[in-house]
Design an enzyme around this catalytic site. Structure first.
Site, PDB file in Angstrom:
ATOM      1  N   GLU A  36       0.794  -1.240   0.000  1.00  0.00           N
ATOM      2  CA  GLU A  36       0.000   0.000   0.000  1.00  0.00           C
ATOM      3  C   GLU A  36       0.823   1.285   0.000  1.00  0.00           C
ATOM      4  OE1 GLU A  36      -2.712  -0.255   3.295  1.00  0.00           O
ATOM      5  OE2 GLU A  36      -3.690  -2.046   2.520  1.00  0.00           O
ATOM      6  N   GLU A  52      -5.776 -10.998  -1.134  1.00  0.00           N
ATOM      7  CA  GLU A  52      -6.597 -10.827   0.077  1.00  0.00           C
ATOM      8  C   GLU A  52      -8.082 -10.827  -0.279  1.00  0.00           C
ATOM      9  OE1 GLU A  52      -5.326  -7.442   2.411  1.00  0.00           O
ATOM     10  OE2 GLU A  52      -3.231  -7.722   1.867  1.00  0.00           O
TER      11      GLU A  52
HETATM   12  C1  XIL Z   1      -6.065  -6.810   8.513  1.00  0.00           C
HETATM   13  C2  XIL Z   1      -6.257  -8.051   9.392  1.00  0.00           C
HETATM   14  O1  XIL Z   1      -7.103  -8.944   8.733  1.00  0.00           O
HETATM   15  C3  XIL Z   1      -6.827  -7.659  10.736  1.00  0.00           C
HETATM   16  O2  XIL Z   1      -6.853  -8.784  11.599  1.00  0.00           O
HETATM   17  C4  XIL Z   1      -5.990  -6.536  11.349  1.00  0.00           C
HETATM   18  O3  XIL Z   1      -6.604  -6.109  12.548  1.00  0.00           O
HETATM   19  C5  XIL Z   1      -5.864  -5.367  10.406  1.00  0.00           C
HETATM   20  O4  XIL Z   1      -5.308  -5.823   9.187  1.00  0.00           O
HETATM   21  N1  XIL Z   1      -5.017  -4.891   3.898  1.00  0.00           N
HETATM   22  C6  XIL Z   1      -3.934  -5.642   4.307  1.00  0.00           C
HETATM   23  C7  XIL Z   1      -4.087  -6.571   5.448  1.00  0.00           C
HETATM   24  O5  XIL Z   1      -2.886  -5.636   3.638  1.00  0.00           O
HETATM   25  O6  XIL Z   1      -2.886  -6.742   6.154  1.00  0.00           O
HETATM   26  C8  XIL Z   1      -5.197  -6.150   6.388  1.00  0.00           C
HETATM   27  O7  XIL Z   1      -5.368  -7.181   7.357  1.00  0.00           O
HETATM   28  C9  XIL Z   1      -6.480  -5.892   5.621  1.00  0.00           C
HETATM   29  C10 XIL Z   1      -6.271  -4.785   4.603  1.00  0.00           C
END
Ligand code: XIL
Length: 377
Positions: A161, A266
């Site tokens: 990001e 994701e």
């Molecule tokens: C999220 C996790 O799923 C949560 O458990 C944590 O509290 C916050 O982060 N983008 C990403 C991930 O790259 O690392 C994030 O994961 C969700 C958004």
């Protein structure tokens, strides 16, 4: 045999047979087999899943997925909570779990502006570090973490990001300390620490044209510097009407043209009413809980299950169609009950973004995804 014994034995046989074949874990076809002609398929897993290897979440992961990503335990704040301290146990457990089950292990993530303590960027007096001092910290962190899992983690989300939705880099503490080449430096250090590891740039909303053009430029820049870059991860926190087919395909084609892979890193699909008109996945963004934002606290109606299944089918059909470019699809979580979307961007909603429900059962969306794998052969 007496009729009376029959009345006991027959039901017992039926129950025993059913225990073996009718358990939810055994009913449905196996995703990793179905998708093997197309791409790897996996899940992000929390430490709870790893700790409870005999549990039902782990059973889903082991049956259906051939790759795992660390949901949190490898992030800077978890693995390196203060400058002097590393906490390796959860990440070690995660890697050992993946190795025990011959899974492709993905490290998430080395460099991010979130889940990184601000203390990482300042000296003992609280002053922002110089470029050289921050570069030294970055190198130490990457060398330690990547070095520890060398030969075990197949690929790293090196930088997460770094881009804004409009294209330019975020004005993060990384840019403020090191400067815009912090990305190139992170890739360089990661490659030095494990020359065989795959290295990815990861972000959300990369289907948006301005951000897509920016990531294309970023990869070209890394390539021009002679750095190893294997792929671009599009997070895939998707909704009912984004990304559009056109934008997603344009992104896949643009990355494919660079000679690197696309990873959907994701994936989840949000069917709850949008809390706002923002479509990204910035974890700092928050919206207050209101009743109309949480319309299905007691279960998703069948009609909406079908809507979700159709959307999953639409998205997976595109990914299967482009499977020469798409190397992996990772779902962000195992079942709806533990998805991060129950608490983001609104805390306390009941969300339904994954393929398995709160009873560990495969949802209609699961079957829809299965159908896309079969249709794509
Ligand atoms: C999220 C996790 O799923 C949560 O458990 C944590 O509290 C916050 O982060 N983008 C990403 C991930 O790259 O690392 C994030 O994961 C969700 C958004």
């Amino acid at each position: 045999m007496s009729a009376r014994r029959h009345t006991y034995i027959l039901p017992a046989i039926v129950i025993a047979f059913c225990a073996i074949t009718c358990a939810p874990e055994h009913k449905e076809p196996v995703l990793k087999d179905l998708f093997s002609p197309h791409f790897l398929i996996g899940a992000a897993i929390a430490d709870d899943v790893v700790m409870n290897e005999q549990g039902r979440d782990a059973a889903i992961v082991l049956r259906h997925y051939n790759t795992v990503t660390a949901e949190n335990v490898m992030k800077w704040a978890s693995i390196h909570p203060s400058w002097e301290t590393y906490v390796f146990e959860p990440a070690d457990r995660f890697v050992a779990f993946g190795q025990r089950h011959n899974m492709v292990i993905i490290g998430h993530t080395l460099v991010w502006h979130n889940q990184t303590d601000n203390a990482a960027f300042v000296d003992a007096q609280g002053k922002l570090l110089s470029r050289d001092a921050m570069l030294a910290r970055l190198k130490e962190h990457i060398t330690t973490v990547v070095g520890r899992y060398k030969g075990k983690v197949k690929g790293w989300d090196v930088v997460n990001e770094a881009l804004t939705d409009e294209g330019p880099l975020r004005a993060s503490l990384w840019v403020q300390t090191i400067g815009e080449d912090f990305i190139a430096k992170a890739f360089e250090f990661a490659h030095e620490a494990d020359p065989d590891a795959e290295l990815y740039y990861n972000d959300f909303s990369l289907d948006k044209p301005a951000k897509r053009d920016a990531v294309v430029q970023l990869v070209k820049d890394l390539q021009a510097r002679g750095l190893r870059v294997d792929g671009v991860g599009i997070q895939g926190h998707w909704g009912m009407d984004y990304p559009t087919t056109e934008n997603l395909e344009a992104f896949l084609t643009a990355i494919g043209a660079l000679g690197v892979k696309v990873l959907v890193t994701e994936m989840d699909v949000d069917i709850l009413p949008p809390a706002w008109d923002y479509q990204g996945a910035d974890i700092n963004a928050r919206v207050e809980l209101r009743e109309e934002l949480n319309p299905y606290p007691d279960g998703l109606p069948d009609t909406m299950q079908t809507v979700l299944a159709n959307r999953y089918a639409e998205l997976f059909s595109i990914l299967v169609k482009h499977s020469r470019i798409v190397d992996r699809v990772t779902l962000w979580g195992v079942t709806d009950s533990t998805s991060w979307l129950n608490d983001w961007p609104v805390r306390g909603r009941t969300s339904y973004p994954l393929l398995f429900d709160r009873e560990y059962k495969a949802k209609p969306a699961f079957q829809a995804v299965v159908n896309t794998a079969r249709a794509g052969r």
